[in-house]
Design a protein around this motif. Structure first.
Motif, PDB file in Angstrom:
ATOM      1  N   SER A 224       0.801  -1.225   0.166  1.00 60.84           N
ATOM      2  CA  SER A 224       0.023   0.012   0.198  1.00 60.84           C
ATOM      3  C   SER A 224       0.795   1.246   0.022  1.00 60.84           C
ATOM      4  CB  SER A 224      -1.126  -0.040   1.219  1.00 60.84           C
ATOM      5  OG  SER A 224      -0.114   0.208   2.274  1.00 60.84           O
ATOM      6  N   LEU A 225       1.998   1.095  -0.116  1.00 58.79           N
ATOM      7  CA  LEU A 225       3.050   2.313  -0.003  1.00 58.79           C
ATOM      8  C   LEU A 225       2.756   3.257  -1.026  1.00 58.79           C
ATOM      9  CD1 LEU A 225       6.484   1.110   1.505  1.00 58.79           C
ATOM     10  CD2 LEU A 225       4.719   2.413   2.643  1.00 58.79           C
ATOM     11  N   PRO A 226       2.673   3.056  -2.337  1.00 57.39           N
ATOM     12  CA  PRO A 226       2.272   3.802  -3.491  1.00 57.39           C
ATOM     13  C   PRO A 226       1.162   4.453  -3.153  1.00 57.39           C
ATOM     14  CG  PRO A 226       2.845   1.605  -4.449  1.00 57.39           C
ATOM     15  CD  PRO A 226       2.638   1.571  -2.926  1.00 57.39           C
ATOM     16  N   GLY A 227       0.069   3.956  -2.489  1.00 53.50           N
ATOM     17  CA  GLY A 227      -1.159   5.026  -1.983  1.00 53.50           C
ATOM     18  C   GLY A 227      -0.880   5.703  -0.989  1.00 53.50           C
ATOM     19  N   VAL A 228       0.046   5.493   0.004  1.00 56.08           N
ATOM     20  CA  VAL A 228       0.527   6.098   1.087  1.00 56.08           C
ATOM     21  C   VAL A 228       1.225   7.273   0.708  1.00 56.08           C
ATOM     22  CG1 VAL A 228       1.891   6.307   3.175  1.00 56.08           C
ATOM     23  CG2 VAL A 228       0.548   4.309   2.806  1.00 56.08           C
ATOM     24  N   PHE A 229       2.287   7.243  -0.066  1.00 50.91           N
ATOM     25  CA  PHE A 229       2.847   8.324  -0.706  1.00 50.91           C
ATOM     26  C   PHE A 229       2.007   9.222  -1.508  1.00 50.91           C
ATOM     27  CE2 PHE A 229       6.765   5.346  -0.118  1.00 50.91           C
ATOM     28  CZ  PHE A 229       7.075   5.951   0.737  1.00 50.91           C
ATOM     29  N   LEU A 285       7.862  23.286  -2.089  1.00 49.00           N
ATOM     30  CA  LEU A 285       6.808  22.134  -2.426  1.00 49.00           C
ATOM     31  C   LEU A 285       7.462  21.163  -3.493  1.00 49.00           C
ATOM     32  CD1 LEU A 285       3.410  23.887  -2.116  1.00 49.00           C
ATOM     33  CD2 LEU A 285       4.926  22.549  -0.549  1.00 49.00           C
ATOM     34  N   VAL A 286       8.233  21.838  -4.240  1.00 47.26           N
ATOM     35  CA  VAL A 286       8.882  20.729  -5.324  1.00 47.26           C
ATOM     36  C   VAL A 286       9.732  19.676  -4.764  1.00 47.26           C
ATOM     37  CG1 VAL A 286      10.656  20.645  -7.248  1.00 47.26           C
ATOM     38  CG2 VAL A 286       8.749  22.596  -7.250  1.00 47.26           C
ATOM     39  N   ILE A 287      10.274  19.945  -3.626  1.00 46.51           N
ATOM     40  CA  ILE A 287      10.994  18.847  -3.038  1.00 46.51           C
ATOM     41  C   ILE A 287      10.624  17.576  -2.822  1.00 46.51           C
ATOM     42  CG2 ILE A 287      12.576  18.497  -0.852  1.00 46.51           C
ATOM     43  CD1 ILE A 287      13.275  21.427  -0.753  1.00 46.51           C
ATOM     44  N   PRO A 288       9.286  17.463  -1.967  1.00 51.99           N
ATOM     45  CA  PRO A 288       8.681  16.457  -1.895  1.00 51.99           C
ATOM     46  C   PRO A 288       8.083  15.675  -3.024  1.00 51.99           C
ATOM     47  CG  PRO A 288       7.239  18.183  -1.208  1.00 51.99           C
ATOM     48  CD  PRO A 288       8.447  18.717  -1.345  1.00 51.99           C
ATOM     49  N   ILE A 289       7.752  16.445  -4.072  1.00 48.72           N
ATOM     50  CA  ILE A 289       7.460  16.034  -5.556  1.00 48.72           C
ATOM     51  C   ILE A 289       8.613  15.215  -6.037  1.00 48.72           C
ATOM     52  CG2 ILE A 289       6.721  16.385  -7.889  1.00 48.72           C
ATOM     53  CD1 ILE A 289       4.931  18.838  -6.637  1.00 48.72           C
ATOM     54  N   VAL A 290       9.790  15.670  -6.328  1.00 54.42           N
ATOM     55  CA  VAL A 290      11.062  15.113  -6.511  1.00 54.42           C
ATOM     56  C   VAL A 290      11.233  14.132  -5.951  1.00 54.42           C
ATOM     57  CG1 VAL A 290      13.561  15.695  -6.927  1.00 54.42           C
ATOM     58  CG2 VAL A 290      11.769  17.283  -7.623  1.00 54.42           C
ATOM     59  N   ASN A 294      11.635  10.238  -7.444  1.00 51.51           N
ATOM     60  CA  ASN A 294      12.648   9.289  -7.305  1.00 51.51           C
ATOM     61  C   ASN A 294      12.219   7.974  -6.862  1.00 51.51           C
ATOM     62  OD1 ASN A 294      14.327  11.120  -8.490  1.00 51.51           O
ATOM     63  ND2 ASN A 294      14.841  12.035  -6.301  1.00 51.51           N
ATOM     64  N   LEU A 295      11.370   7.963  -5.904  1.00 55.84           N
ATOM     65  CA  LEU A 295      10.968   6.597  -5.046  1.00 55.84           C
ATOM     66  C   LEU A 295      10.196   5.726  -6.363  1.00 55.84           C
ATOM     67  CD1 LEU A 295       9.675   7.608  -1.581  1.00 55.84           C
ATOM     68  CD2 LEU A 295      11.528   6.213  -2.050  1.00 55.84           C
ATOM     69  N   GLN A 296       9.312   6.411  -7.149  1.00 52.98           N
ATOM     70  CA  GLN A 296       8.651   5.781  -8.050  1.00 52.98           C
ATOM     71  C   GLN A 296       9.800   5.046  -9.026  1.00 52.98           C
ATOM     72  OE1 GLN A 296       5.907   8.498  -9.739  1.00 52.98           O
ATOM     73  NE2 GLN A 296       4.132   7.254  -8.697  1.00 52.98           N
ATOM     74  N   ALA A 297      10.883   6.074  -9.396  1.00 52.84           N
ATOM     75  CA  ALA A 297      11.857   5.496 -10.560  1.00 52.84           C
ATOM     76  C   ALA A 297      12.320   4.164  -9.890  1.00 52.84           C
ATOM     77  CB  ALA A 297      12.628   6.630 -10.697  1.00 52.84           C
ATOM     78  N   ARG A 298      12.806   4.407  -8.626  1.00 52.76           N
ATOM     79  CA  ARG A 298      13.609   3.047  -7.979  1.00 52.76           C
ATOM     80  C   ARG A 298      12.582   1.930  -8.105  1.00 52.76           C
ATOM     81  NH1 ARG A 298      15.957   6.129  -2.600  1.00 52.76           N
ATOM     82  NH2 ARG A 298      17.441   7.629  -3.849  1.00 52.76           N
ATOM     83  N   GLU A 299      11.109   2.385  -7.625  1.00 54.43           N
ATOM     84  CA  GLU A 299      10.393   1.159  -7.786  1.00 54.43           C
ATOM     85  C   GLU A 299      10.026   0.519  -9.104  1.00 54.43           C
ATOM     86  OE1 GLU A 299       8.054  -1.604  -5.718  1.00 54.43           O
ATOM     87  OE2 GLU A 299       9.210   0.114  -4.934  1.00 54.43           O
ATOM     88  N   VAL A 300      10.216   1.069 -10.341  1.00 60.13           N
ATOM     89  CA  VAL A 300      10.223   0.833 -11.537  1.00 60.13           C
ATOM     90  C   VAL A 300      11.320  -0.193 -11.837  1.00 60.13           C
ATOM     91  CG1 VAL A 300      10.179   1.459 -13.953  1.00 60.13           C
ATOM     92  CG2 VAL A 300       8.697   2.501 -12.265  1.00 60.13           C
ATOM     93  N   GLU A 301      12.711   0.564 -11.452  1.00 60.50           N
ATOM     94  CA  GLU A 301      13.946  -0.327 -11.717  1.00 60.50           C
ATOM     95  C   GLU A 301      13.795  -1.667 -10.964  1.00 60.50           C
ATOM     96  OE1 GLU A 301      16.928   2.379 -10.412  1.00 60.50           O
ATOM     97  OE2 GLU A 301      16.606   3.781 -12.108  1.00 60.50           O
ATOM     98  N   ARG A 302      13.602  -1.610  -9.823  1.00 60.32           N
ATOM     99  CA  ARG A 302      13.386  -2.951  -9.087  1.00 60.32           C
ATOM    100  C   ARG A 302      12.494  -3.952  -9.805  1.00 60.32           C
ATOM    101  NH1 ARG A 302      12.282  -0.808  -2.921  1.00 60.32           N
ATOM    102  NH2 ARG A 302      14.335   0.268  -2.657  1.00 60.32           N
ATOM    103  N   ARG A 303      11.531  -3.521 -10.436  1.00 63.45           N
ATOM    104  CA  ARG A 303      10.581  -4.324 -11.012  1.00 63.45           C
ATOM    105  C   ARG A 303      11.317  -4.886 -12.239  1.00 63.45           C
ATOM    106  NH1 ARG A 303       4.764  -1.190 -10.309  1.00 63.45           N
ATOM    107  NH2 ARG A 303       4.720  -1.131  -7.819  1.00 63.45           N
TER     108      ARG A 303
END
Length: 303
Positions: A224-229, A285-290, A294-303
Motif C-alpha cells: 500500500s506504500l504507493p497509495g500512502v505516498f 513544495l517541489v522537494i517532496p514531489i521530486v 525518485n521513489l517511483q523510479a527506484r520502484e520501477v527499476e526494481r521490477r
C-alpha cells in the motif's frame, strides 16, 4: 504513417501546451514581479516591460530587476521564515493525522463486500458536493464556546457550563479543519492501492502460521506504500499553503504562509514581496514531489 505521427504529436502537444499556458507562463510572470520593486502606480511595481518602446528600453528595464525581495523574505528579522516553518510543521502533523485516520477507513472499504464499495466510495466523495467554505464555516458553529460540541459535553455532564472547551481560534481547530477537509484526498489513493491487492497473499501467510498483525506489516503495508505516498503528497502540498482554514479556525498566533501571503498582497499591497514568498513556497513544495518521483523510479527499476 504521416497522419498517425501527426495525431501522436498532437496528443503529446496538448498537455504540454496546457502546462505552458496555465503553469509556466503565470509562474514566469510572478517570478518577474518578484524581481521588481514596489511602486505607487498601476501596476504597483516597476519596471514594466513594454516592447512597443523598443529593445533598448526592454534591456534597460531588465537590468533593473534584482533578487532584493528574496533577501528580505529570507532574512531572520521578519516573520516569513517562522511562517514557512510553522506551515511545514502544521502540514506535516496534519498529514500524519490524516494517514492515521484515513488508512483504517480505506482498509475497511477495500475489505468490504464488493456490492457495498461503490456506496462507501460515494460517501467519501459526498462532502465535495458542498462548498468548501461552507464546510469550514460549519466547524465554527461546532467548535465555538457556545457551539454544538460544548453543548453536547454540557448535556453529558463531562464539562462545566462555566468552563467550555476553548478549541476555536487555536492550532487544534486548524488541525481538525485540515483533517476533515483533506480526508478524501488521503482515503482515495489508499483505497485504490488496497483494493487491487491480491488477498490470496494474506491467506498464504495465514497458512504458513503468520499472525495477522505480522502479515499486515510484511504484506499489506508494503503493497500500500504507493497509495500512502500519493495520499501524503495530495494532502501535504495544499496544506502547506492553506489560507482559509487557519484564517477562519486559527487564532492570531496561528502563523501560516498562506495567511502571510494574503496579508502582503491585500493589506500591505506589496505585490513584489508576496510574489517572492509564492515563488519560494513553490520551490519548497517541489522537494517532496521530486522525492516521490525518485521513489517511483527506484520502484520501477526494481521490477
Amino acid at each position: 504513417m504521416a497522419s498517425k505521427a501527426t495525431g501522436r504529436w498532437l496528443v503529446l502537444a496538448v498537455p504540454y501546451l496546457w502546462l505552458l499556458a496555465l503553469f509556466l507562463v503565470p509562474f514566469l510572470i510572478v517570478f518577474k514581479i518578484s524581481l521588481s520593486q514596489d511602486a505607487i502606480a498601476q501596476p504597483p511595481y516597476f519596471p514594466t516591460f513594454d516592447l512597443a518602446e523598443g529593445w533598448a528600453a526592454f534591456k534597460e528595464a531588465f537590468a533593473e530587476l534584482s533578487f532584493e525581495n528574496y533577501g528580505y523574505v529570507l532574512s531572520w528579522d521578519n516573520e516569513f521564515i517562522e511562517a514557512y516553518g510553522s506551515s511545514l510543521w502544521i502540514a506535516g502533523i496534519s498529514t500524519l493525522l490524516l494517514l492515521l485516520v484515513g488508512y483504517p477507513i480505506a482498509y475497511g472499504m477495500a475489505r468490504a463486500p464488493k456490492s457495498l464499495r461503490p456506496t462507501l466510495l460515494m460517501l467519501v466523495i459526498l462532502p465535495f458536493w458542498t462548498s468548501f467554505l461552507i464546510r469550514v464555516y460549519a466547524w465554527i458553529g461546532i467548535l465555538s464556546p457556545e457551539g454544538l460540541l460544548n453543548q453536547l459535553l454540557f448535556a453529558l455532564g463531562i464539562i462545566n457550563r462555566d468552563a467550555p472547551l476553548q478549541i476555536l481560534n487555536t492550532d487544534t481547530a486548524v488541525y481538525i479543519g485540515i483533517v476533515y477537509s483533506y480526508l478524501p484526498f488521503m482515503i482515495l489513493p489508499l483505497y485504490a492501492a488496497l483494493e487491487k491487492m491480491d488477498e490470496t497473499l494474506l491467506e498464504a501467510a495465514a497458512d504458513l502460521g503468520c499472525p495477522p498483525f505480522a502479515a499486515f506489516w510484511k504484506i499489506t503495508w508494503p503493497l500500500s506504500l504507493p497509495g500512502v505516498f500519493a495520499g501524503c503528497l495530495l494532502c501535504f502540498i495544499p496544506a502547506v499553503g492553506e489560507f482559509v482554514i487557519p484564517d477562519l479556525l486559527g487564532g492570531s498566533d496561528t502563523l501560516m504562509i498562506g495567511k502571510v501571503l494574503w496579508t502582503e498582497f491585500s493589506v500591505n499591497r506589496s505585490w513584489t514581496v508576496s510574489s517572492a514568498v509564492a515563488v519560494l513556497l513553490l520551490l519548497v513544495l517541489v522537494i517532496p514531489i521530486v522525492f516521490y518521483q525518485n521513489l517511483q523510479a527506484r520502484e520501477v527499476e526494481r521490477r
